[in-house]
Design an enzyme around this catalytic site. Sequence first.
Site, PDB file in Angstrom:
ATOM      1  N   HIS A 124       0.844  -1.203   0.000  1.00  0.00           N
ATOM      2  CA  HIS A 124       0.000   0.000   0.000  1.00  0.00           C
ATOM      3  C   HIS A 124       0.877   1.250   0.000  1.00  0.00           C
ATOM      4  O   HIS A 124       0.642   2.194  -0.762  1.00  0.00           O
ATOM      5  CB  HIS A 124      -0.899   0.033   1.239  1.00  0.00           C
ATOM      6  N   LYS A 156     -17.689  -5.199   6.579  1.00  0.00           N
ATOM      7  CA  LYS A 156     -16.402  -5.818   6.910  1.00  0.00           C
ATOM      8  C   LYS A 156     -16.166  -5.693   8.410  1.00  0.00           C
ATOM      9  O   LYS A 156     -16.689  -4.798   9.064  1.00  0.00           O
ATOM     10  CB  LYS A 156     -15.268  -5.138   6.134  1.00  0.00           C
ATOM     11  N   ARG A 171      -2.608  -6.972  -8.024  1.00  0.00           N
ATOM     12  CA  ARG A 171      -1.550  -7.956  -7.766  1.00  0.00           C
ATOM     13  C   ARG A 171      -1.504  -9.052  -8.814  1.00  0.00           C
ATOM     14  O   ARG A 171      -0.453  -9.583  -9.124  1.00  0.00           O
ATOM     15  CB  ARG A 171      -1.757  -8.600  -6.394  1.00  0.00           C
ATOM     16  N   SER A 217      -3.257  -7.731   2.770  1.00  0.00           N
ATOM     17  CA  SER A 217      -3.735  -7.412   4.126  1.00  0.00           C
ATOM     18  C   SER A 217      -4.210  -8.669   4.833  1.00  0.00           C
ATOM     19  O   SER A 217      -4.007  -8.832   6.033  1.00  0.00           O
ATOM     20  CB  SER A 217      -4.865  -6.385   4.065  1.00  0.00           C
TER      21      SER A 217
END
Length: 158
Positions: A30, A54, A104, A140
């Site tokens: 990040h 979340k 990614r 994460s």
Amino acid sequence: MTATSDRGVVPVHGSLAVYPGTFDPFTPGHRDLVARARVMFDRVIVLLAVNPDKRPTAEATARAARVRDAISAAWGNVEVDTWTGLTTAYCVRRGATVIVRGVRRAADLRQEYQLAAMNEKLGVQTVWLPTRPQLAATSSTVARAYRSAQSGPSIPEL
């Protein structure tokens, strides 16, 4: 303040980009994306998204403080903010014309493409930055699992 890199990249004049995420936690990947975005745009807002669906490991204010601590004080064109709601609504409110997203792998790009199409219909462009190969393995989710394992009960020796 205008950011420039050692390669002479000059940001788009007057540009404001938003880099959204839950940042739970804020990883080296990040931070790298912020470092790269800040030389592409005049200003970058790292937007800590507050999503009630979340279950983050820390409250938004604590996560925002961690993000601020991870960002170099010399990066005067970067700020951190929090928001509950659509990122595009935040962008319109702040006058941002670009959302920065990290990618990614190919599977990420497929999902991001759908979000970008929706964002464009709402008047905000999306810029994807590929994750550097040496940082791609740390998500994460992986960082949370590692942190949980480190703070959890010790494993008895056999």
